[in-house]
Design an enzyme around this catalytic site. Sequence first.
Site, short mmCIF file in Angstrom:
data_model
loop_
_atom_site.label_atom_id
_atom_site.label_comp_id
_atom_site.label_asym_id
_atom_site.label_seq_id
_atom_site.Cartn_x
_atom_site.Cartn_y
_atom_site.Cartn_z
N ARG A 66 52.58 32.79 79.10
CA ARG A 66 53.45 33.67 79.73
C ARG A 66 54.36 34.12 78.33
NH1 ARG A 66 56.11 28.91 83.27
NH2 ARG A 66 54.95 29.79 84.52
N HIS A 108 63.60 31.51 81.29
CA HIS A 108 63.25 30.26 82.43
C HIS A 108 62.72 29.26 82.01
CE1 HIS A 108 60.38 29.32 85.82
NE2 HIS A 108 59.57 28.57 85.09
N ARG A 121 55.73 27.03 76.69
CA ARG A 121 54.78 26.17 77.98
C ARG A 121 53.46 26.46 78.46
NH1 ARG A 121 56.43 24.96 83.68
NH2 ARG A 121 58.21 27.25 83.14
N GLU A 163 46.78 29.44 86.74
CA GLU A 163 47.68 30.03 86.20
C GLU A 163 47.55 30.81 85.36
OE1 GLU A 163 51.29 29.02 89.40
OE2 GLU A 163 51.19 28.18 86.80
N HIS A 169 59.84 33.71 81.52
CA HIS A 169 59.36 34.25 83.05
C HIS A 169 59.04 35.55 82.59
CE1 HIS A 169 56.63 33.98 86.00
NE2 HIS A 169 56.52 32.35 85.88
#
Length: 705
Positions: free
Chosen positions: A372, A433, A468, A197, A317
Amino acid sequence: MATSIASGNGRLHLRESVYRGQGCRGAYFVSGIGIPKCIQKDLSWSHGVPNILRIHTSNHFQSLANESQHRHHRTAITSCSRDGSTKYFDFAVIGSGVAGLRYALEVAKHGTVAVITKAESHESNTNYAQGGISAVLCPSDSVESHVLDTIVAGAYLCDEETVRVVCTEGPERIRELIAMGASFDHGEDGNLHLAREGGHSHRRIVHAADMTGREIERALLEAVRKDPNIFVFEHHFAIDLLSSQDGSNTICHGVDTLNTETHEVVRFISKITLLASGGAGHIYPITTNPLVATGDGVAMAHRAQAVISNMEFVQFHPTALADEGLPIRPTKARENAFLITEAVRGDGGILYNLEMERFMPSYDERAELAPRDVVARSIDDQLKQRKENYVLLDISHKSREKILSHFPNIAAECMRYGLDITRKPIPVVPAAHYMCGGVRAGLQGETNVQGLYVAGEVACTGLHGANRLASNSLLEALVFARRAVQPSIDHTKSSCIDHSASHWWPRPTMPKSLGNTVLSNIIHRTREVRDELQSIMWEYVGIVRSTTRLQTAERRIGELELEWETYLFQQGWEPTMVCLEACEMRNLFCCAKLVVSSALARHESRGLHYTIDFPHLEESKRLPTIILPTSFCRNRHKSSGFSYPVRALLEATSEVHRPLLASRYDIPPFLLPPHCVKAPSRLHPTFPNCQLKFSSILTIIKCSG
């Protein structure tokens, strides 16, 4: 005017007073704390724990009144229940996500456990987690690589020791899940299939298709239901933590809850309380979080005098499903946005604008695999530049078989509305998110409140820093839930439950005396206010911020809160009354204000906090933001005229003089930079096992004593 929080109860408390003074923008005055046991029963409900949150300076958030604001799987056994409205347990766990359930399963070997959950036991942020859990399980990967990826994604604000602990212990936590029955995807070679990811340099994401959280929740709940020492209380909303003051120590004794099905207030008295209640996504109108994510844990802990940190870092997100771009639009607005997992981009998904122009390479050399915060800001910029409402995420160039096997849930959801993701791109838009900030915790999940531990999204452990890294959230929850077990057990061995404790705090009441019509009007107006608050946060405290817009948000939130509470009291609302909608509303107000004030205090752009007035990283400000409770802010040297703490106190003080200043003004040693204090004295003086720390402090949001 000052805002007031009636704490320990969920009550709203109208109070008027004027506060003036010097200090930083957005500074908080937190006063009132739990009181000695000997006089608690003589005072009103609101004085059971900290009762006033006073927002000071800059004429923002000025208002009257504020902050105020299974069905059990088995019947509680006699040793756990004293009477119908008070229950006694060794451990109380607030939240039924991965952190709460994993902790409960371990401590249940040593005592009785109450798992208190707001809705059904499966309804948590865990259940909605699609991507997976990151861990080093491949020979070509390394803990050092995972550590570096985490720190880079966190914009170098992470606590390195915490990062190293989590990345090192992660693989064993996943093996434990597998041993408990969690089923993850395997490759053709029989080994776990590891996905990649954004922000990760290696394939290290363990997953169960695109429904990883659901599978973990299933396995944990199945184990919990089989454990005779665990009692699950569904539809019990946590109103407030029950705390008392013993000298300079704040002690947590349990929690008051509202059974939202029977409308009964149930009090839980426990030796240890674990707060694992999730995040606060619903301070925004568009969020991937379930409806239960209204910031209850952070707000309760704040009122109970826990230290709060880094609330400005709200993760959006990059890719939630944009319903307006679907061939068939949903007929009813979603309660929470449908997440399109990071793994779609990790598997080769490409982002395009509506002209099918790929745009991520022009923003970051990592393109779609950037962290992100970078991807969300890039999408936001595209939308604003082109005046469009969504972008497109295309995975259709991959084989149909691979898409359907890796993302069956996403494919099915899109197909419901006429979109075949194996042939067409997915319309996506950023959505709130994850909260990277929260209740500040040490390496064992401990807080500055004795008997209170935190794990999961509600905690700020230092792992995530300013942003994060994808799939690190479930990992953090598992690691800290497990690390909190042994100190919790040790604490229970040296403590006992006082069955008279239930009478230390007056009980909240339901607003039945108002009548159905008035109560219906109050609930309707509260829902309107909730929508208004969310709109303010989306418009002024979103992905890209500015000082002016944050100040506007601060002012408008204060006005809205004043208007709402005034309306309630005009309708006959009493200070001791509670209902689900009002309690959630005060928690949303609390978290929104913590986010805004923390954002105003950070004069740089770092990670998830981007402001056009301070668009660059500032190395001198690579420090966390801290919101201190009253217990740390009582100036014992009032004759000096020094009001502790002041904005950027540690920044403005030389390294040589910081320890002296700390000693003189009673600043807890763990709030000082490590090199200023000898290692043993970094332990919290009233909680010997507590190792709360970050590398230093950016801003201490001001408190008064």
